[in-house]
Design an enzyme around this catalytic site. Sequence first.
Site, mmCIF file in Angstrom:
data_model
loop_
_atom_site.group_PDB
_atom_site.id
_atom_site.type_symbol
_atom_site.label_atom_id
_atom_site.label_comp_id
_atom_site.label_asym_id
_atom_site.label_seq_id
_atom_site.Cartn_x
_atom_site.Cartn_y
_atom_site.Cartn_z
ATOM 1 N N SER A 47 45.416 60.776 5.830
ATOM 2 C CA SER A 47 44.620 62.006 5.814
ATOM 3 C C SER A 47 45.365 63.171 6.441
ATOM 4 O O SER A 47 46.049 63.050 7.451
ATOM 5 C CB SER A 47 43.311 61.784 6.557
ATOM 6 O OG SER A 47 42.653 63.018 6.701
ATOM 7 N N ARG A 75 49.417 72.478 2.302
ATOM 8 C CA ARG A 75 50.098 71.287 1.818
ATOM 9 C C ARG A 75 51.449 71.592 1.151
ATOM 10 O O ARG A 75 52.436 70.919 1.405
ATOM 11 C CB ARG A 75 49.205 70.573 0.809
ATOM 12 C CG ARG A 75 48.005 69.921 1.457
ATOM 13 C CD ARG A 75 47.062 69.329 0.433
ATOM 14 N NE ARG A 75 45.993 68.612 1.121
ATOM 15 C CZ ARG A 75 44.978 68.017 0.508
ATOM 16 N NH1 ARG A 75 44.888 68.049 -0.805
ATOM 17 N NH2 ARG A 75 44.058 67.385 1.192
ATOM 18 N N HIS A 123 49.965 63.721 -5.679
ATOM 19 C CA HIS A 123 48.619 63.408 -5.237
ATOM 20 C C HIS A 123 47.542 63.857 -6.221
ATOM 21 O O HIS A 123 46.559 63.166 -6.448
ATOM 22 C CB HIS A 123 48.419 64.093 -3.887
ATOM 23 C CG HIS A 123 47.066 63.932 -3.304
ATOM 24 N ND1 HIS A 123 46.495 62.703 -3.090
ATOM 25 C CD2 HIS A 123 46.158 64.841 -2.883
ATOM 26 C CE1 HIS A 123 45.292 62.882 -2.558
ATOM 27 N NE2 HIS A 123 45.061 64.158 -2.445
#
Lengths: 250, 644
Positions: free
Chosen positions: B284, B337, B408
């Site tokens: 996470s 990210r 992802h």
Amino acid sequence: MEKERNYTLKIWRQPNAQSKGAFKTYEVKNISTGSSFLEMLDILNEEISEKGEDPVHFDHDCREGICGMCSLFINGRPHGPEEEITVCQLHMRTFANGTTITIEPWRAKAFPVIKDLIVDRTAFDRIIQAGGFVSINTGGVPDANAIPIAKHDAELAMDAAACIGCGACVAACKNASAMLFVSAKVSQLALLPQGQAERKKRALAMVEQMDEEGFGACTNTGACSAECPKGIDLSNIARMNRDYFTAAIS
Amino acid sequence: MSLDSKIPEGPLAEKWTKHKFNLKLVNPSNKRKYDIIVVGTGLAGGAAAASFGELGYNVKAFCYQDSPRRAHSIAAQGGINAAKNYQNDGDSVFRLFYDTIKGGDYRSREANVYRLAEVSNNIIDQCVAQGVPFAREYGGLLDNRSFGGAQVSRTFYARGQTGQQLLLGAYSALSRQIAAGKVTMFTRNEMLDVVIIDGKARGIITRNLVTGKIESHSAHAVVLATGGYGNVFFLSTNAMGCNGSAVWRAYKKGAFFGNPCFTQIHPTCIPVHGDQQSKLTLMSESLRNDGRVWVPKEVTVAEKLRKRQIKPSDISEEERDYYLERIYPSFGNLVPRDVASRNAKNVCDEGKGVGETGLAVYLDFRDAIKRDGIEVIKAKYGNLFQMYEKITAENPYETPMMIYPAVHYTMGGLWVDYNLQTTIPGLFAAGECNFSDHGANRLGASALMQGLADGYFVIPYTIGNYLAGIPNARVSTDHPAFAEAEKEIKDRINTLLNIKGTKTVDHFHKELGKIMWEKCGMSRDEKRLKEAKVEIKKLRDEYWKDVKVLGVNEELNMTLEKALRVADFMELGELMVEDALDRKESCGGHFREESQTEEGEAKRDDVNFTYVSAWEFKGDDKPAALHKEELVFENVKLTQRSYK
């Protein structure tokens, strides 16, 4: 510690539901200790495919321990020797170099083999369809904070809701009982205010469907909970029994 | 053909309400005369199928797994965003909209994103009513936490298993409709083509994965909710079965593909351990709240670490480079990210990577443990630390975690209008498989929100508008279009089975993944993209000459399943490269080396690239045609993202 290991694998092969299955022995070499159990099987499959043999079929998908698809009975235990994990989270460092590993499918009348290590677990879906829901439609529901729920109850409901529906409980049980699976869903909804309206009806309907599917009876040995990859507690079965009997006599 | 996004007129905040009123309705007793096919039963598909059934439509739902409860939505950990403002910290629908548009680097549609934010609150209400056990405060009300790209606490969660709980909620609603006879569920079935009759989607062709039987199914409308195509890269955090075949087949039948090159590479995954790996595991993003990212300053020190001659704890403070804190002093380890991923790649490319492969950086909790005590860290991240230890056999309380970026999520997908309809009338796309809401980069906790928004609250309205406009006469699967599509599939399967080549399907998939990761991954440039184009084409030719697919069609044959998927991945990979070549700017997850600021940051080009790329299939081995949907921003001002 050696970084690569060799194993002898005894794997259940069964071309389809109609034919009779048997164990077949394979050797795998130079398996990295960091490989997962399923990666080890991927390697075996690459090797035997190159030689023209049908790869070993097994269920798997997320490989993160949450989808509940993987379902191997390894050395006599569902999901293998480690506690509270699924096969996809099991790593080869757990197995000593040179050992023999036996791999079988879940064995239960209600989970017939489809091919090799893959079984049919649609019985679980039919049990949920019998009542594992709250009968509300999309839209027209109250604000999410309209009904406070005590943290303790929410946590207990979450403990039960963590079930991934893999079927290890059935595979572990000498009677192939599905009580832990069914009671997890019954408990989750029984612990929340949203589940109260249909609480009794739900317990009756789900237990009835469970029996119809051919799962065995519960004798409270606790093997299911001991082997559950999510640590679902045996007290859920007690809660379901109470709901079931209350409903049955009222 | 021109693109019509069908964005309603009027002020942003009123568009959806007005549009809902203007949509045509199917009267309740007529709904049973319409059939809808839903492919995929994750959050978007499961929610849509259940909602259609409740409304009274006849639904056929399909999934490749053994149960709809296993779709990969289940693996989402962190949470789901909603603009409830329960925390009284200044959240609002507009703020959630604004954060999502900005997080997507201004490459998504204002109207769609606003609608997403608007219905986000209904989702939480719906899930609670279903019995989803969200985390709660002691007073009994719902708890929230904060996530990347936001300054408010708007994320609802159920431990680290939010995706699982939301999916099981949708699955329970779907199960209820199956029991009621409104939804017929087909598990272990894979869609292999969509059938178009008179320009409209009227059905699909499926393969029963247990028996190999090829079957036709007809309906009045088809909804694809088949997830992302991250497995083009071979290694990703997607489930093993996730594939792009449904959307690819739709594309080849005329549905435009939107922004195919927009892929999200997540910075905190467990590094690859070697050649034997088949799957990557995500940790996470919340870990970056307390973990400090670093590598050694000197390449020679990194070499010693890789050879295990020294331990990370042997390295003094002066020898460490906390590169995110150094380069981005104001955001530090909490940069978005895309920025975190790219920087990890840069330091590893410089030879400072750690771990045996040199493709890892440290995420160190030493200082947090010293500051807050081990119990506090354990309470926050205990389950994640435990998962990490299970996989790597290293204890992150004692030695720093090692992380590396991994594929992802795919923001790209089928192009859809405001009604979630593709360019083929009657063919809709919901959830990750459409391109619509995340622009060039998705924020954390927004995928669950979009899947459920599309499934529960958008498509049940918009599909009614479409159905009300077509006659309710059913099409028989005896129609020649079905036979033709079935034949095409059977031929493709037979071709694959008869190649009898020398290399396995996985061999080709790995090769494709290598090309995509190295040349169309975290950092892209014209030269390598052009090389990738040639290499994929070559690999594809070789595939159809030399792949080895064992067994027969009429059985459970996982090699054949995969062979069909990989064939499509190769073509899809080519389109991703084509799109990445066209988009010469950097934006969000798409970093073009030619377009960067003096400090080496991504540089957007709003003058030339404020558009959605929508690619049209023109035939095998013919170049796809690019259509551009210009993006219009009336409510937000475009700014260059800066995290320094």
